[in-house]
Motif scaffolding. Structure first.
Motif, PDB file in Angstrom:
ATOM      1  N   ARG A   1      31.467  97.884 -31.734  1.00  0.00           N
ATOM      2  CA  ARG A   1      32.264  98.851 -32.500  1.00  0.00           C
ATOM      3  C   ARG A   1      33.763  98.549 -32.351  1.00  0.00           C
ATOM      4  O   ARG A   1      34.535  98.639 -33.322  1.00  0.00           O
ATOM      5  N   ALA A   2      34.177  98.195 -31.138  1.00  0.00           N
ATOM      6  CA  ALA A   2      35.585  97.860 -30.903  1.00  0.00           C
ATOM      7  C   ALA A   2      35.997  96.632 -31.711  1.00  0.00           C
ATOM      8  O   ALA A   2      37.123  96.565 -32.223  1.00  0.00           O
ATOM      9  N   ALA A   3      35.078  95.662 -31.833  1.00  0.00           N
ATOM     10  CA  ALA A   3      35.381  94.448 -32.600  1.00  0.00           C
ATOM     11  C   ALA A   3      35.593  94.763 -34.075  1.00  0.00           C
ATOM     12  O   ALA A   3      36.552  94.294 -34.700  1.00  0.00           O
ATOM     13  N   TRP A   4      34.704  95.561 -34.663  1.00  0.00           N
ATOM     14  CA  TRP A   4      34.847  95.929 -36.070  1.00  0.00           C
ATOM     15  C   TRP A   4      36.140  96.720 -36.303  1.00  0.00           C
ATOM     16  O   TRP A   4      36.856  96.506 -37.303  1.00  0.00           O
ATOM     17  N   ARG A   5      36.461  97.602 -35.378  1.00  0.00           N
ATOM     18  CA  ARG A   5      37.673  98.410 -35.509  1.00  0.00           C
ATOM     19  C   ARG A   5      38.924  97.522 -35.429  1.00  0.00           C
ATOM     20  O   ARG A   5      39.870  97.693 -36.207  1.00  0.00           O
ATOM     21  N   PHE A   6      38.904  96.573 -34.507  1.00  0.00           N
ATOM     22  CA  PHE A   6      40.045  95.665 -34.347  1.00  0.00           C
ATOM     23  C   PHE A   6      40.281  94.844 -35.609  1.00  0.00           C
ATOM     24  O   PHE A   6      41.415  94.733 -36.091  1.00  0.00           O
ATOM     25  N   VAL A   7      39.221  94.262 -36.141  1.00  0.00           N
ATOM     26  CA  VAL A   7      39.376  93.410 -37.328  1.00  0.00           C
ATOM     27  C   VAL A   7      39.892  94.211 -38.513  1.00  0.00           C
ATOM     28  O   VAL A   7      40.722  93.741 -39.298  1.00  0.00           O
ATOM     29  N   GLN A   8      39.407  95.442 -38.622  1.00  0.00           N
ATOM     30  CA  GLN A   8      39.857  96.303 -39.725  1.00  0.00           C
ATOM     31  C   GLN A   8      41.325  96.701 -39.580  1.00  0.00           C
ATOM     32  O   GLN A   8      42.087  96.701 -40.560  1.00  0.00           O
ATOM     33  N   GLN A   9      41.734  96.993 -38.353  1.00  0.00           N
ATOM     34  CA  GLN A   9      43.070  97.545 -38.138  1.00  0.00           C
ATOM     35  C   GLN A   9      44.124  96.504 -37.765  1.00  0.00           C
ATOM     36  O   GLN A   9      45.304  96.642 -38.125  1.00  0.00           O
TER      37      GLN A   9
END
Length: 347
Positions: free
Chosen positions: A169-177
């Motif tokens: 979840r942290a990885a997806w959030r990082f790439v998005q933001q």
């Protein structure tokens, strides 16, 4: 010597079971590979595992020391990398005093490598996640699980599964933001079987070892899906290179739901006298749950009893043309190679 213009792939945690199979796949496809190790003392061990896997020319492979818990060397590790495959993660085989000991390195580690990959200008980042980030913590779920599902971290789940969920979840959030154009895809394997190439193998393989050694007199009533490490490696490379994989999750599974007793039966069917110690019966769930109170190694197993853990692999087949081996072939490969390890024929 390899051509300098061949794409460079950084693979983290190069001594791990899945990572070695990914490196094998990449080298066979003529990629240049750089891999991280927590200690460079394991370089020869990795080379030996690659030789066991059939790769004799490792001139396209280089090593660099880096640890998920430290910023040191990640800039150097990702420098010039076209792609990053992040496999390294805390293992569930260790016993932790506190769940944060497993969760924090997983989450902080993936963010550390993502930042370095972004800053180095890598095209795509492939994260080795897990079924543990998809299908646990749902007591009444009726399968099969798909990539649209996420594990329930508020439920009573094992810290390893929580760490994989929160890290992804942290990885997806990082790439998005904060990704600034860095592409992400994840591969979520179920129980990983397949050829063991050395002393380092997955926690799924460890159950096979315990069966063969006669340490299990009966097996728990768990129904799980399995996949061969060679096919997990191939799915990582497809997720790395195929345009359709951008921004997608992929379950790595044969989509065959087998009980642990069926796994035992497959071993006996194919391994003859070497499987004479493999158990022939199941143990009651109540006994496993009671034993897990005193044995930390049984706690993850206890949380999976009575759960529908079946999965779909339709997305990987449809989008990427992925075609995995059968679960039986993967299990037999584990058994045969594990016997070599146990007999000391694989150094």
């Amino acid at each position: 010597m390899p051509e300098n213009n061949n794409p460079l792939v950084l693979v983290t945690g190069g001594s791990g079971f899945i990572a070695v199979h990914i490196i094998l796949n990449l080298l066979a496809k003529k990629y240049r590979v750089r891999t991280t190790l927590r200690t460079l003392d394991r370089q020869d061990e990795v080379r030996a595992m690659l030789r066991s896997g059939g790769i004799s020319d490792v001139s396209s492979l280089s090593f660099i020391q880096a640890d998920l818990t430290s910023d040191t060397n990640w800039k150097n590790a990702t420098a010039g990398a076209d792609y990053v495959i992040h496999v390294a993660s805390p293992t569930p085989n260790r016993i932790y005093k506190d769940e944060d000991e497993m969760i924090r390195p997983a989450v902080e580690g993936v963010l550390r490598v993502l930042r370095a990959a972004r800053d180095a200008g890598a095209k795509r980042f492939v994260l080795t996640s897990a079924f543990g980030a998809i299908g646990v913590g749902h007591r009444h779920h009726v399968g099969p699980y798909t990539e649209a599902d996420w594990s329930n971290t508020d439920a009573n789940i094992h810290p390893y599964q929580k760490s994989k969920t929160l890290a992804e979840r942290a990885a997806w959030r990082f790439v998005q933001q904060e990704g600034k154009g860095l592409e992400l895809a994840t591969v979520n394997p179920v129980g990983v079987m397949g050829p063991i190439l050395g002393q380092d193998y997955s926690h799924s393989n460890d159950i096979v070892r315990q069966m063969l050694e006669g340490k299990l007199k009966a097996v728990p009533k768990i129904y799980s899906d399995y996949v061969d490490a060679r096919d997990v490696a191939e799915l990582h490379v497809l997720a790395m290179t195929r345009p359709e994989a951008k921004g997608e999750r992929f379950i790595a599974s044969t989509a065959e739901n087998l009980s642990t007793l069926q796994v035992a039966n497959i071993l006996r069917k194919h391994l003859g006298d070497d499987a004479k110690n493999v158990p022939k019966k199941e143990v009651a769930n109540t006994i496993v749950r009671a034993a897990a109170i005193f044995n930390p190694k049984l706690r993850m197993i206890a949380t999976l009893l009575g759960q529908d853990l079946s999965t779909s692999n339709e997305k990987a087949k449809r989008l990427l043309g992925w075609r995995p081996r059968s679960a039986e072939e993967a299990i037999v490969a584990t058994g045969r190679s594990m016997i070599k390890v146990m007999k000391g024929h694989m150094k």
